[in-house]
Design a protein around this motif. Structure first.
Motif, PDB file in Angstrom:
ATOM      1  N   SER A 198       0.842  -1.190   0.000  1.00 15.12           N
ATOM      2  CA  SER A 198       0.000   0.000   0.000  1.00 15.12           C
ATOM      3  C   SER A 198       0.882   1.246   0.000  1.00 15.12           C
ATOM      4  O   SER A 198       1.943   1.288   0.609  1.00 15.12           O
ATOM      5  N   ALA A 199       0.416   2.272  -0.722  1.00 16.26           N
ATOM      6  CA  ALA A 199       1.202   3.494  -0.899  1.00 16.26           C
ATOM      7  C   ALA A 199       1.485   4.154   0.445  1.00 16.26           C
ATOM      8  O   ALA A 199       0.575   4.603   1.139  1.00 16.26           O
ATOM      9  N   MET A 200       2.733   4.198   0.811  1.00 13.65           N
ATOM     10  CA  MET A 200       3.144   4.709   2.120  1.00 13.65           C
ATOM     11  C   MET A 200       4.640   4.999   2.042  1.00 13.65           C
ATOM     12  O   MET A 200       5.376   4.309   1.329  1.00 13.65           O
ATOM     13  N   ALA A 201       5.078   6.028   2.731  1.00 16.69           N
ATOM     14  CA  ALA A 201       6.492   6.393   2.672  1.00 16.69           C
ATOM     15  C   ALA A 201       6.938   6.971   4.006  1.00 16.69           C
ATOM     16  O   ALA A 201       6.116   7.404   4.821  1.00 16.69           O
ATOM     17  N   THR A 202       8.245   6.994   4.197  1.00 18.43           N
ATOM     18  CA  THR A 202       8.834   7.561   5.402  1.00 18.43           C
ATOM     19  C   THR A 202       9.942   8.527   5.018  1.00 18.43           C
ATOM     20  O   THR A 202      10.846   8.172   4.255  1.00 18.43           O
ATOM     21  N   ILE A 203       9.837   9.749   5.516  1.00 18.71           N
ATOM     22  CA  ILE A 203      10.931  10.705   5.365  1.00 18.71           C
ATOM     23  C   ILE A 203      11.997  10.364   6.394  1.00 18.71           C
ATOM     24  O   ILE A 203      11.706  10.233   7.584  1.00 18.71           O
ATOM     25  N   GLU A 204      13.226  10.173   5.935  1.00 21.72           N
ATOM     26  CA  GLU A 204      14.349   9.906   6.824  1.00 21.72           C
ATOM     27  C   GLU A 204      15.227  11.148   6.955  1.00 21.72           C
ATOM     28  O   GLU A 204      15.405  11.897   5.990  1.00 21.72           O
ATOM     29  N   ARG A 205      15.742  11.340   8.158  1.00 24.13           N
ATOM     30  CA  ARG A 205      16.718  12.409   8.377  1.00 24.13           C
ATOM     31  C   ARG A 205      17.960  11.793   9.002  1.00 24.13           C
ATOM     32  O   ARG A 205      17.878  11.103  10.026  1.00 24.13           O
ATOM     33  N   ASP A 206      19.081  11.995   8.362  1.00 20.30           N
ATOM     34  CA  ASP A 206      20.349  11.419   8.816  1.00 20.30           C
ATOM     35  C   ASP A 206      20.237   9.916   9.040  1.00 20.30           C
ATOM     36  O   ASP A 206      20.741   9.369  10.026  1.00 20.30           O
ATOM     37  N   GLY A 207      19.548   9.236   8.126  1.00 22.37           N
ATOM     38  CA  GLY A 207      19.477   7.784   8.140  1.00 22.37           C
ATOM     39  C   GLY A 207      18.462   7.178   9.073  1.00 22.37           C
ATOM     40  O   GLY A 207      18.331   5.951   9.135  1.00 22.37           O
ATOM     41  N   ALA A 208      17.690   7.998   9.782  1.00 16.16           N
ATOM     42  CA  ALA A 208      16.703   7.489  10.733  1.00 16.16           C
ATOM     43  C   ALA A 208      15.300   7.912  10.310  1.00 16.16           C
ATOM     44  O   ALA A 208      15.124   8.984   9.724  1.00 16.16           O
ATOM     45  N   PRO A 209      14.292   7.094  10.602  1.00 15.03           N
ATOM     46  CA  PRO A 209      12.917   7.490  10.259  1.00 15.03           C
ATOM     47  C   PRO A 209      12.517   8.744  11.012  1.00 15.03           C
ATOM     48  O   PRO A 209      12.708   8.841  12.233  1.00 15.03           O
ATOM     49  N   TRP A 210      11.944   9.699  10.301  1.00 17.11           N
ATOM     50  CA  TRP A 210      11.628  11.005  10.882  1.00 17.11           C
ATOM     51  C   TRP A 210      10.128  11.280  10.876  1.00 17.11           C
ATOM     52  O   TRP A 210       9.562  11.665  11.891  1.00 17.11           O
ATOM     53  N   LEU A 211       9.472  11.075   9.748  1.00 15.90           N
ATOM     54  CA  LEU A 211       8.027  11.275   9.651  1.00 15.90           C
ATOM     55  C   LEU A 211       7.486  10.307   8.606  1.00 15.90           C
ATOM     56  O   LEU A 211       7.957  10.293   7.464  1.00 15.90           O
ATOM     57  N   THR A 212       6.494   9.512   8.999  1.00 15.07           N
ATOM     58  CA  THR A 212       5.893   8.532   8.102  1.00 15.07           C
ATOM     59  C   THR A 212       4.593   9.082   7.532  1.00 15.07           C
ATOM     60  O   THR A 212       3.827   9.736   8.238  1.00 15.07           O
ATOM     61  N   ILE A 213       4.362   8.809   6.260  1.00 17.56           N
ATOM     62  CA  ILE A 213       3.163   9.283   5.579  1.00 17.56           C
ATOM     63  C   ILE A 213       2.214   8.108   5.409  1.00 17.56           C
ATOM     64  O   ILE A 213       2.511   7.160   4.686  1.00 17.56           O
ATOM     65  N   ASP A 214       1.101   8.156   6.131  1.00 22.35           N
ATOM     66  CA  ASP A 214       0.044   7.143   6.106  1.00 22.35           C
ATOM     67  C   ASP A 214       0.458   5.860   6.834  1.00 22.35           C
ATOM     68  O   ASP A 214       1.600   5.712   7.272  1.00 22.35           O
ATOM     69  N   CYS A 215      -0.531   4.954   6.942  1.00 19.31           N
ATOM     70  CA  CYS A 215      -0.323   3.746   7.741  1.00 19.31           C
ATOM     71  C   CYS A 215      -1.186   2.610   7.191  1.00 19.31           C
ATOM     72  O   CYS A 215      -2.099   2.125   7.863  1.00 19.31           O
ATOM     73  N   GLY A 216      -0.916   2.196   5.976  1.00 18.18           N
ATOM     74  CA  GLY A 216      -1.606   1.057   5.399  1.00 18.18           C
ATOM     75  C   GLY A 216      -1.105  -0.251   5.979  1.00 18.18           C
ATOM     76  O   GLY A 216      -0.030  -0.306   6.594  1.00 18.18           O
ATOM     77  N   GLY A 217      -1.868  -1.309   5.775  1.00 20.00           N
ATOM     78  CA  GLY A 217      -1.492  -2.600   6.346  1.00 20.00           C
ATOM     79  C   GLY A 217      -0.178  -3.128   5.795  1.00 20.00           C
ATOM     80  O   GLY A 217       0.756  -3.434   6.548  1.00 20.00           O
TER      81      GLY A 217
END
Length: 254
Positions: free
Chosen positions: A20-39
């Motif tokens: 499912s369409a979903m992405a995570t913005i990473e900052r300096d190699g770590a997850p910073w903000l995730t977009i949506d939460c599909g299964g």
């Protein structure tokens, strides 16, 4: 600071193999903000990072974008270090829809004593919000009914359209700083999603050249889009982003 976009999933609601369409913005190699939460997207997130997300932005409430919330609730409520601290940035007009979809059940726990939203810190947002010292912008998308779908901008770095038909007048304003534009696009459009012919008709070449296409229907469709000369996102791909000037906004305004 190094910024990147991790594509947790790139498919439409039927393309389970693409996630499912979903992405995570990473900052300096770590997850910073995730977009949506599909299964499927949440499963991919867990496989990538080994833990649940700490902060999410919700674009809209179709189940392929919020179907992972029950699992996120369990993983947050029963962890005292996380309970009530997982940030959910939700466009204010989506709050009642999100509650209807995932939070409105007689008892979040069979034994009672808990509200669904106890697991989270719900932050209604308008045209912009701050996360971890960085200002992000929110804009309306064109998906089904008005005011039910929104996109996200990290100034100078990323525009994530969410599910949408073409929105040229919106992107003229919210993608005017050279951002990578992650755009809903399949081989063929329909009344609620963009097809490649729609984008070619509505957008200037300069914008098309900055697009990263996702939310397509199959691996074969992705190959067909790539064969037409477009950049097509792949499940699990890490995309480098330009360093954003947004991180400096707070210091320059105060």
């Amino acid at each position: 600071m190094n910024w990147a976009l991790r594509l947790n999933g790139v498919g439409n609601s039927s393309a389970v193999e693409l996630g499912s369409a979903m992405a995570t913005i990473e900052r300096d190699g770590a997850p910073w903000l995730t977009i949506d939460c599909g299964g499927e997207g949440l499963t991919a997130y867990l496989a990538q990072y080994g833990r649940m997300p700490d902060a999410l932005f919700v674009t809209h409430t179709h189940l392929d974008h919020v179907g992972g919330f029950e699992r996120l609730f369990v993983g947050s409520y029963f962890d005292e270090a996380r309970r009530g601290k997982v940030r959910l940035y939700v466009p204010a007009k989506l709050i009642p829809l999100l509650h209807q979809r995932v939070g409105d059940y007689p008892n979040a726990l069979a034994e009672g004593g808990a509200n669904f939203w106890d697991a989270f810190q719900v932050i209604p947002v308008g045209d912009a919000f701050w996360h971890d010292g960085v200002r992000l912008e929110v804009f309306p998308a064109r998906h089904h009914w008005p005011d039910t779908a929104f996109g996200l901008r990290l100034h100078g770095s990323l525009v994530w359209t969410g599910d949408t038909r073409p929105i040229p007048e919106v992107l003229a304003r919210f993608a005017d700083a050279g951002e990578l534009v992650a755009h809903d696009c399949a081989l063929h459009g329909n009344p609620s999603h963009s097809g490649i012919d729609d984008l070619e008709r509505e957008y200037p070449r300069e914008l098309l050249d900055r697009c990263l296409l996702y939310h397509y229907a199959s691996a074969a469709e992705g190959e067909a889009l790539a064969a037409r000369g477009y950049r097509v996102g792949q499940r699990g791909e890490l995309v480098e982003l330009a360093d954003t000037s947004a991180a400096q906004v707070r210091s320059t305004e105060t």
